[in-house]
Write a protein that holds these residues in place. Structure first.
Motif, short mmCIF file in Angstrom:
data_model
loop_
_atom_site.label_atom_id
_atom_site.label_comp_id
_atom_site.label_asym_id
_atom_site.label_seq_id
_atom_site.Cartn_x
_atom_site.Cartn_y
_atom_site.Cartn_z
N ILE A 1 0.68 -1.30 0.34
CA ILE A 1 0.00 -0.18 -0.27
C ILE A 1 0.65 1.31 -0.28
CG2 ILE A 1 -1.42 1.72 1.60
CD1 ILE A 1 -2.80 -2.00 2.74
N LYS A 2 0.77 2.56 -0.79
CA LYS A 2 1.35 3.46 -0.84
C LYS A 2 0.36 4.52 -0.57
CE LYS A 2 3.85 6.70 -2.64
NZ LYS A 2 2.92 8.03 -1.63
N PRO A 3 0.23 5.06 0.22
CA PRO A 3 -0.57 6.31 0.70
C PRO A 3 -0.20 7.86 0.46
CG PRO A 3 0.57 5.48 2.57
CD PRO A 3 1.60 4.23 1.54
N ASN B 21 -2.21 2.23 -4.43
CA ASN B 21 -1.77 3.89 -4.51
C ASN B 21 -3.08 4.88 -3.78
OD1 ASN B 21 -1.21 6.16 -5.41
ND2 ASN B 21 -2.01 6.30 -7.50
N ILE B 22 -3.22 4.88 -2.72
CA ILE B 22 -4.00 5.57 -2.32
C ILE B 22 -3.98 7.05 -2.02
CG2 ILE B 22 -5.34 5.73 -0.54
CD1 ILE B 22 -5.27 2.60 0.41
N ALA B 23 -4.60 7.83 -2.27
CA ALA B 23 -4.22 8.93 -3.03
C ALA B 23 -5.01 9.92 -1.73
CB ALA B 23 -4.02 9.73 -4.33
N LYS B 24 -5.21 11.39 -1.51
CA LYS B 24 -5.52 11.90 -0.91
C LYS B 24 -5.54 13.26 -2.21
CE LYS B 24 -7.50 13.50 2.73
NZ LYS B 24 -8.57 13.31 2.95
N TYR C 276 -3.78 20.37 -9.93
CA TYR C 276 -3.84 18.52 -8.77
C TYR C 276 -3.43 17.89 -8.83
CZ TYR C 276 -7.18 14.72 -8.25
OH TYR C 276 -7.46 13.45 -8.43
N SER C 277 -3.57 17.42 -7.25
CA SER C 277 -2.99 16.48 -7.11
C SER C 277 -3.53 14.89 -6.09
CB SER C 277 -1.88 16.56 -5.57
OG SER C 277 -1.17 15.51 -4.99
N ASN D 14 -6.17 1.82 -7.69
CA ASN D 14 -6.10 3.38 -7.54
C ASN D 14 -6.88 3.92 -6.48
OD1 ASN D 14 -3.52 4.20 -8.91
ND2 ASN D 14 -4.25 2.35 -10.06
N ILE D 15 -6.92 4.37 -5.85
CA ILE D 15 -7.91 4.87 -4.96
C ILE D 15 -7.58 6.33 -4.26
CG2 ILE D 15 -9.05 4.37 -2.30
CD1 ILE D 15 -8.28 1.58 -2.71
N VAL D 16 -8.64 7.35 -4.63
CA VAL D 16 -8.69 8.65 -4.38
C VAL D 16 -9.41 8.82 -2.92
CG1 VAL D 16 -9.09 11.31 -4.93
CG2 VAL D 16 -8.19 9.43 -6.93
N ASP D 17 -8.62 9.24 -1.38
CA ASP D 17 -9.90 10.02 -0.84
C ASP D 17 -10.83 11.32 -0.54
OD1 ASP D 17 -10.66 11.00 2.14
OD2 ASP D 17 -8.69 10.10 3.12
N ALA D 18 -11.47 10.97 -1.35
CA ALA D 18 -11.92 12.04 -1.16
C ALA D 18 -13.33 13.14 -0.34
CB ALA D 18 -12.69 12.90 -3.43
#
Length: 246
Positions: free
Chosen positions: A47-49, A150-153, A162-163, A207-211
């Protein structure tokens, strides 16, 4: 969003309450084929947060621990070995990592799910046939993974605007080397091409985006929390960002 090879799920989630996050993630991953399409017994899942620095998750600079917990729990249930690995900006050593994990609320998550927290700060240089990069230093655990989550914010970014999922992979570069890379790629085009090169090399499979709560303004580290109430999941980092930014 459904295109050949690039499906993205956008699911409503209005709280970081563990049960709500788990239900939202289950629904999103179900849209992509379910967890069995990703996790298998004996697999090494990394997991790469986004843990860009030591920060309280309530400030929205880092991924919330409930999202990481939801992924780690489902992977462990399917017999995978789960390792969380990130290289934040600044000093990259075991003491710094421990402080970041503690601040992000990840120690109880690791204990509950069996997820291992990485303290190996070695890296390797690899060839990259990219737009801007010909080689790249990558933290070792990412190169040893069978599958990368890949867990992004969701955040604003003062240079790249944008990130999200693609930009999150900038964290595979070890520690202080990030500042050097920023210096070498100061324009929007150069910096953006560089992170695309990194993404194309790492090729994260989920790929997951925490929004649920995002960041706007002076992102990616000093902006203001913004309620969005959503989780995004995709096989493609680009599709995840296309939906998130839309």
């Amino acid at each position: 969003m459904r295109n050949e090879g690039e499906t993205a799920a956008l699911v409503r989630c209005d709280s970081y309450e563990e049960e709500k996050v788990q239900a939202a993630l289950d629904r999103a991953v179900g849209f992509l084929g379910g967890y069995d399409a990703f996790f298998r017994p004996g697999m090494r899942v990394v997991i790469k947060p986004n843990l860009m620095r030591k920060s309280d998750p309530a400030l929205c600079a880092v991924v919330h621990p409930s999202v990481i917990r939801a992924v780690a729990k489902r992977a462990a249930e399917r017999g995978a070995h789960v390792l969380l690995a990130e290289s934040p900006g600044g000093v990259y050593n075991p003491a710094a990592l421990k402080g970041i994990y503690e601040a992000a609320g990840l120690l109880p998550v690791a204990e509950e799910t069996g997820m291992e927290l990485n303290y190996d700060t070695s890296d390797r240089e690899v060839p990259v046939p990219g737009r801007r990069l010909k080689s790249l230093h990558v933290i070792a655990p990412l190169l040893e993974a069978d599958l990368v989550v890949n867990i992004a914010k969701m955040k604003s970014h003062t240079l790249a605007v944008y990130s999200g999922a693609v930009k999150n992979l900038y964290g595979v570069i070890p520690g202080l080397l990030k500042a050097e890379m920023h210096f070498q790629h100061q324009s929007v085009d150069s910096f953006s091409d560089m992170v695309v090169d990194i993404c194309d090399f790492i090729k994260p499979q989920l790929n997951i985006v925490d929004a649920i709560m995002a960041m706007e303004g002076e992102g990616p580290g000093s902006g203001d929390p913004r309620e969005v109430d959503a989780l995004v999941a995709s096989l493609s980092a680009y599709a995840a960002d296309a939906v998130s930014a839309g």
